[in-house]
Scaffold this motif. Structure first.
Motif, PDB file in Angstrom:
ATOM      1  N   GLN A  82       1.127  -1.094   0.141  1.00 32.45           N
ATOM      2  CA  GLN A  82      -0.086   0.498  -0.077  1.00 32.45           C
ATOM      3  C   GLN A  82       1.116   0.627   0.071  1.00 32.45           C
ATOM      4  O   GLN A  82       1.500   1.207  -0.120  1.00 32.45           O
ATOM      5  N   LEU A  83       0.436   2.471  -0.346  1.00 34.03           N
ATOM      6  CA  LEU A  83       0.827   3.474  -0.290  1.00 34.03           C
ATOM      7  C   LEU A  83       1.464   3.556   1.024  1.00 34.03           C
ATOM      8  O   LEU A  83       0.904   3.700   2.045  1.00 34.03           O
ATOM      9  N   ASP A  84       2.691   3.949   0.845  1.00 30.29           N
ATOM     10  CA  ASP A  84       3.735   5.107   2.275  1.00 30.29           C
ATOM     11  C   ASP A  84       4.461   3.756   2.789  1.00 30.29           C
ATOM     12  O   ASP A  84       4.617   3.325   3.914  1.00 30.29           O
ATOM     13  N   ASP A  85       4.689   1.938   2.204  1.00 30.98           N
ATOM     14  CA  ASP A  85       4.431   1.087   2.921  1.00 30.98           C
ATOM     15  C   ASP A  85       6.183   1.657   2.794  1.00 30.98           C
ATOM     16  O   ASP A  85       7.020   1.832   1.719  1.00 30.98           O
ATOM     17  N   VAL A  86       6.806   0.546   3.740  1.00 26.61           N
ATOM     18  CA  VAL A  86       8.016   1.188   3.871  1.00 26.61           C
ATOM     19  C   VAL A  86       9.166  -0.674   2.904  1.00 26.61           C
ATOM     20  O   VAL A  86       8.859  -0.885   3.612  1.00 26.61           O
ATOM     21  N   VAL A  87      10.475  -0.447   2.167  1.00 25.43           N
ATOM     22  CA  VAL A  87       9.864  -1.669   1.666  1.00 25.43           C
ATOM     23  C   VAL A  87      12.148  -1.411   1.411  1.00 25.43           C
ATOM     24  O   VAL A  87      12.855  -0.435   0.943  1.00 25.43           O
ATOM     25  N   VAL A  88      12.619  -2.177   1.204  1.00 19.47           N
ATOM     26  CA  VAL A  88      13.725  -2.828   1.063  1.00 19.47           C
ATOM     27  C   VAL A  88      14.006  -3.607  -0.283  1.00 19.47           C
ATOM     28  O   VAL A  88      13.968  -5.469  -0.194  1.00 19.47           O
ATOM     29  N   THR A  89      15.428  -3.947  -1.236  1.00 23.17           N
ATOM     30  CA  THR A  89      15.611  -4.584  -2.241  1.00 23.17           C
ATOM     31  C   THR A  89      17.701  -4.577  -1.659  1.00 23.17           C
ATOM     32  O   THR A  89      17.719  -3.432  -1.248  1.00 23.17           O
ATOM     33  N   ARG A  90      17.512  -5.760  -2.397  1.00 28.95           N
ATOM     34  CA  ARG A  90      19.460  -5.934  -2.508  1.00 28.95           C
ATOM     35  C   ARG A  90      20.166  -6.265  -3.252  1.00 28.95           C
ATOM     36  O   ARG A  90      19.249  -6.434  -4.080  1.00 28.95           O
ATOM     37  N   ARG A  91      21.319  -5.822  -3.259  1.00 25.24           N
ATOM     38  CA  ARG A  91      22.253  -6.442  -5.591  1.00 25.24           C
ATOM     39  C   ARG A  91      23.374  -6.672  -5.089  1.00 25.24           C
ATOM     40  O   ARG A  91      24.183  -5.565  -4.271  1.00 25.24           O
ATOM     41  N   GLU A  92      23.582  -7.080  -5.421  1.00 25.04           N
ATOM     42  CA  GLU A  92      25.262  -7.694  -4.909  1.00 25.04           C
ATOM     43  C   GLU A  92      26.434  -6.567  -6.653  1.00 25.04           C
ATOM     44  O   GLU A  92      25.910  -6.852  -7.436  1.00 25.04           O
ATOM     45  N   VAL A  93      27.500  -6.429  -5.469  1.00 26.22           N
ATOM     46  CA  VAL A  93      27.904  -5.458  -6.747  1.00 26.22           C
ATOM     47  C   VAL A  93      29.630  -5.962  -6.770  1.00 26.22           C
ATOM     48  O   VAL A  93      29.939  -6.260  -5.208  1.00 26.22           O
ATOM     49  N   PRO A  94      30.100  -6.382  -7.779  1.00 23.39           N
ATOM     50  CA  PRO A  94      31.261  -7.153  -7.889  1.00 23.39           C
ATOM     51  C   PRO A  94      32.282  -6.449  -6.951  1.00 23.39           C
ATOM     52  O   PRO A  94      32.152  -5.333  -7.414  1.00 23.39           O
ATOM     53  N   GLY A  95      32.912  -7.233  -6.448  1.00 24.06           N
ATOM     54  CA  GLY A  95      34.110  -6.511  -5.455  1.00 24.06           C
ATOM     55  C   GLY A  95      33.873  -5.187  -4.600  1.00 24.06           C
ATOM     56  O   GLY A  95      34.371  -4.794  -3.051  1.00 24.06           O
ATOM     57  N   ARG A  96      31.674  -5.533  -4.265  1.00 19.08           N
ATOM     58  CA  ARG A  96      31.469  -4.425  -3.041  1.00 19.08           C
ATOM     59  C   ARG A  96      30.248  -4.960  -2.206  1.00 19.08           C
ATOM     60  O   ARG A  96      30.626  -6.468  -2.524  1.00 19.08           O
ATOM     61  N   ASP A  97      30.277  -4.478  -0.855  1.00 20.41           N
ATOM     62  CA  ASP A  97      29.368  -5.242   0.431  1.00 20.41           C
ATOM     63  C   ASP A  97      28.169  -5.497  -0.467  1.00 20.41           C
ATOM     64  O   ASP A  97      27.638  -4.073  -1.626  1.00 20.41           O
ATOM     65  N   PRO A  98      26.922  -5.916  -0.566  1.00 17.85           N
ATOM     66  CA  PRO A  98      25.778  -5.852  -1.088  1.00 17.85           C
ATOM     67  C   PRO A  98      25.658  -4.472  -0.730  1.00 17.85           C
ATOM     68  O   PRO A  98      25.463  -3.765   0.484  1.00 17.85           O
ATOM     69  N   VAL A  99      24.866  -3.779  -1.854  1.00 19.81           N
ATOM     70  CA  VAL A  99      24.387  -2.899  -1.833  1.00 19.81           C
ATOM     71  C   VAL A  99      22.376  -2.535  -1.192  1.00 19.81           C
ATOM     72  O   VAL A  99      21.586  -3.976  -2.013  1.00 19.81           O
ATOM     73  N   ALA A 100      22.021  -2.232  -0.210  1.00 18.79           N
ATOM     74  CA  ALA A 100      21.195  -2.118   0.461  1.00 18.79           C
ATOM     75  C   ALA A 100      19.858  -1.357  -0.506  1.00 18.79           C
ATOM     76  O   ALA A 100      20.526   0.261  -0.015  1.00 18.79           O
ATOM     77  N   ILE A 101      19.143  -0.918  -1.428  1.00 19.15           N
ATOM     78  CA  ILE A 101      18.591  -0.206  -2.008  1.00 19.15           C
ATOM     79  C   ILE A 101      16.891   0.128  -1.045  1.00 19.15           C
ATOM     80  O   ILE A 101      16.285  -0.939  -1.037  1.00 19.15           O
ATOM     81  N   SER A 102      16.741   0.997  -0.052  1.00 20.97           N
ATOM     82  CA  SER A 102      15.174   1.086  -0.047  1.00 20.97           C
ATOM     83  C   SER A 102      14.697   2.350   0.227  1.00 20.97           C
ATOM     84  O   SER A 102      15.107   3.615  -1.001  1.00 20.97           O
ATOM     85  N   GLY A 103      13.256   2.067   0.120  1.00 22.87           N
ATOM     86  CA  GLY A 103      12.499   3.153  -0.185  1.00 22.87           C
ATOM     87  C   GLY A 103      11.003   2.888   0.013  1.00 22.87           C
ATOM     88  O   GLY A 103      11.025   1.728   0.804  1.00 22.87           O
ATOM     89  N   VAL A 104      10.332   4.011  -0.499  1.00 23.10           N
ATOM     90  CA  VAL A 104       8.501   4.141   0.270  1.00 23.10           C
ATOM     91  C   VAL A 104       7.681   3.666  -0.654  1.00 23.10           C
ATOM     92  O   VAL A 104       7.596   4.752  -2.049  1.00 23.10           O
ATOM     93  N   VAL A 105       6.339   3.273  -0.379  1.00 25.28           N
ATOM     94  CA  VAL A 105       5.970   3.159  -2.437  1.00 25.28           C
ATOM     95  C   VAL A 105       4.733   4.852  -2.073  1.00 25.28           C
ATOM     96  O   VAL A 105       4.457   4.554  -1.816  1.00 25.28           O
ATOM     97  N   THR A 106       5.266   5.184  -3.407  1.00 22.60           N
ATOM     98  CA  THR A 106       4.342   6.387  -3.547  1.00 22.60           C
ATOM     99  C   THR A 106       3.113   6.487  -4.560  1.00 22.60           C
ATOM    100  O   THR A 106       2.696   7.271  -5.000  1.00 22.60           O
ATOM    101  N   GLN A 107       3.310   4.753  -4.739  1.00 19.77           N
ATOM    102  CA  GLN A 107       2.362   4.675  -6.032  1.00 19.77           C
ATOM    103  C   GLN A 107       1.448   3.300  -6.360  1.00 19.77           C
ATOM    104  O   GLN A 107       2.904   1.962  -5.940  1.00 19.77           O
ATOM    105  N   VAL A 108       0.533   2.507  -6.428  1.00 19.98           N
ATOM    106  CA  VAL A 108       0.368   1.271  -6.636  1.00 19.98           C
ATOM    107  C   VAL A 108      -0.880   1.045  -7.976  1.00 19.98           C
ATOM    108  O   VAL A 108      -1.309   1.969  -7.620  1.00 19.98           O
ATOM    109  N   ARG A 109      -0.449  -0.502  -8.367  1.00 16.84           N
ATOM    110  CA  ARG A 109      -1.825   0.009  -9.197  1.00 16.84           C
ATOM    111  C   ARG A 109      -2.219  -1.661  -9.694  1.00 16.84           C
ATOM    112  O   ARG A 109      -0.903  -2.304  -9.170  1.00 16.84           O
ATOM    113  N   ALA A 110      -2.987  -1.349  -9.974  1.00 17.45           N
ATOM    114  CA  ALA A 110      -3.508  -3.226 -10.537  1.00 17.45           C
ATOM    115  C   ALA A 110      -3.767  -3.330 -11.963  1.00 17.45           C
ATOM    116  O   ALA A 110      -4.508  -2.320 -12.487  1.00 17.45           O
TER     117      ALA A 110
END
Length: 572
Positions: free
Chosen positions: A32-60
């Motif tokens: 729903q709008l305003d939910d806080v979510v996080v995903t991660r990405r592996e980057v060669p030679g670096r620690d995993p990057v955590a990308i966090s954000g807030v839901v600003t739109q939803v659709r179906a």
């Protein structure tokens, strides 16, 4: 859903960037709008990057449908299609700061606990002020550094009158500041000055709310605060019209209220006449030159006389007497130049006189010569929260009180020369006192507070229906911006450009108690629901008044001492 449960995957049919991406919501889950979510990405030679954000739109949508009418065939089972929900996420934090996009198909989780605190920068806030609860039911905080002047100051609150609960949020913010422990040892000395401009709702802050229930108490506990009234409150109200005793003009309470007014000697010595002409329209007129000339002359020739003044041997006992005397001097050709200036024309003098005469009815009960020995000032030094009631005063008198009181408090802080202890000022209808166009004595003081108040420890919490009509420099100097429900035309103004497009639409539907709060550290405004007030907001809610608040300055004084040597002037 626990933290380890994935809520969806990064969508691959829409571009994902380091600043925004879409999430395909998995079957059986939702975002729903305003939910806080996080995903991660592996980057060669670096620690995993955590990308966090807030839901600003939803659709179906139906995947597989080509025409609008296909929805009927799909619902009847005649066409194959799948319902797919997706959510737009606006990035709030990338940790470590390697700005790469999330990969399509990456697992997305709801952020809870430490992950949520990191996504919203709460983990970087050394001093946190509870603002309320987010859509996920967890606490939302304000960084105190952006309120107390450490890194920023001032709050701007906008919204429709009666719906946006602007004043309720302002008092809730003060309650949170005073009771959350964020001020530490400074809490006892920190003060708040509140101007009450509508009804008597703010005059009961020291009464517990009798309608408080267990659910509301639990919300306060979730935010780390007790639920109760303000502990230290002083209430000041103007004298009733026609009251020779200076009785406070208040209906909702009979104790803990002091009348405020200024003596004629105060009026002349403190040079208060410009605040009689405090409307921005006045500053556009030529007679402002006469205002300043008369002000200076009164300060020079008026001699205090037991609350009244003596001018050129004539005793003046009331504001009406003073107005009549000044206009008479300006009408006399022999004294006009002395009082109004030699370069001022008769038309300008007459315009000033008409305006001054028109103020007699509005200001007569505020500028007195008949109550010289009674305590009569607005004293913010005794109580933590001082409330100045204006709602029974006409517009001109409200401007006078606001202007004089703000000048007094600002000058006091200037003389102190220290930012601590803090002085909060809560003022509604800011667009009336500091309009975008024109100038006035009050507007100049508010600009001074907005631009220099941070260094002096004067923090403005201003509320208005329309931020677009308030002086730009005041809004621009507000580190914290709060928006409740807005009118559609107002929501489209550039002053609300800090709101994402979806939030601009949502503010048109916001219910009372829901606020959109922008602070410098967080890229996306946070949606907050603040708790029901634990203090009374109307007489029907008021519980018993604490014994510590049952007496006022006047009530606590010896009436015979107030009367001086003569018993004929005892004020009761």
């Amino acid at each position: 859903m626990t933290q380890s449960d994935p809520v969806g995957l990064v969508l691959g049919t829409v571009d994902a960037t380091p600043l925004a991406f879409w999430v395909a919501v998995r079957p059986g889950a939702y975002l729903q709008l305003d939910d806080v979510v996080v995903t991660r990405r592996e980057v060669p030679g670096r620690d995993p990057v955590a990308i966090s954000g807030v839901v600003t739109q939803v659709r179906a949508r139906h995947e597989g449908a080509q025409f609008e009418s296909d929805v009927f065939a799909i619902s009847a089972g005649q066409l194959p299609a799948e319902v797919q929900e997706a959510a737009e996420v606006t990035t709030t934090r990338v940790e470590p700061e390697v700005y790469v996009p999330p990969r399509p198909g990456s697992v997305v989780h709801r952020a809870t606990g430490d992950e949520r605190a990191s996504a919203l920068y709460f983990d970087r806030m050394e001093r946190r002020i509870p603002l309320g609860l987010g859509r996920d039911g967890a606490a939302v905080f304000l960084n105190a550094d952006f309120l107390d002047g450490t890194r920023g100051a001032h709050v701007s609150i906008s919204g429709i009158s009666g719906v946006a609960t602007k004043t309720s949020f302002a008092t809730w913010l003060l309650y949170s500041v005073f009771h959350s422990g964020v001020l530490g040892a400074e809490a006892a000395n920190t003060k708040a000055l509140i101007f009450n401009v509508k009804g008597e709702d703010l005059l009961l802050l020291d009464h517990p709310n009798a309608k408080l229930d267990d659910d509301t108490r639990a919300k306060y506990a979730e935010l780390g605060m007790p639920a109760g009234p303000f502990r230290s409150v002083a209430v000041f109200a103007p004298p009733r019209a026609g009251s020779a005793a200076g009785t406070p003009d208040v209906a909702c309470r009979t104790t803990g209220v002091d009348a405020f007014y200024w003596t004629l000697a105060d009026f002349c010595a403190l040079r208060l006449l410009p605040f009689v002409f405090a409307d921005a329209d006045d500053e556009r007129q030529q007679y402002t030159m006469v205002v300043h000339q008369v002000t200076a002359h009164l300060a020079k020739v008026a001699t205090p006389a037991d609350g009244g003044v003596t001018v050129d041997g004539q005793r003046l006992n009331s504001y009406e007497d003073l107005v009549d005397y000044v206009t008479a001097q300006l009408s006399d050709e022999e004294t006009r130049a002395t009082w109004g200036g030699s370069a001022v024309g008769l038309g300008t003098v007459n315009a000033f006189s008409r305006r001054l005469i028109g103020s007699k009815k509005d200001l007569g009960r505020l500028i007195r010569g008949d109550l010289p020995r009674r305590p009569h000032g607005i004293d913010t030094s005794e109580a933590q929260v001082s409330i100045v009631d204006l709602h029974n005063l006409p517009d001109r008198a409200q401007r006078f009180v606001v202007g004089v009181t703000l000048r007094t408090e600002f000058e006091r802080k200037e003389k102190a020369g220290s930012a601590k202890p803090l002085q909060f000022v809560v003022l509604d209808e800011l667009n009336k006192y500091a309009p975008r166009d024109g100038t006035s004595p009050i507007k100049e003081i508010l600009l001074d507070i907005a631009e220099r108040g941070r260094s002096l420890g004067v923090i403005l919490i201003g509320a208005q229906q329309t931020a677009s009509e308030v002086e730009r420099r005041i809004v621009g100097n507000s580190a914290v911006r709060v928006v409740g429900r807005l009118d559609p035309a107002e929501a489209s103004r550039p002053e609300y450009g800090f709101l994402p497009a979806s939030q601009r639409q949502r503010v048109l539907l916001a219910k009372p108690g829901t606020m959109f709060i922008a602070q410098p550290e967080i890229p996306v405004p946070l949606v907050v629901e603040f708790p029901f007030p634990s203090w009374a907001t109307r007489p029907s809610e008021a519980g018993p008044l604490p014994a510590s608040a049952q007496r006022s300055v006047t009530q606590g004084a010896d009436p015979f001492a107030l009367a001086g040597d003569s018993l004929d002037d005892i004020p009761f």
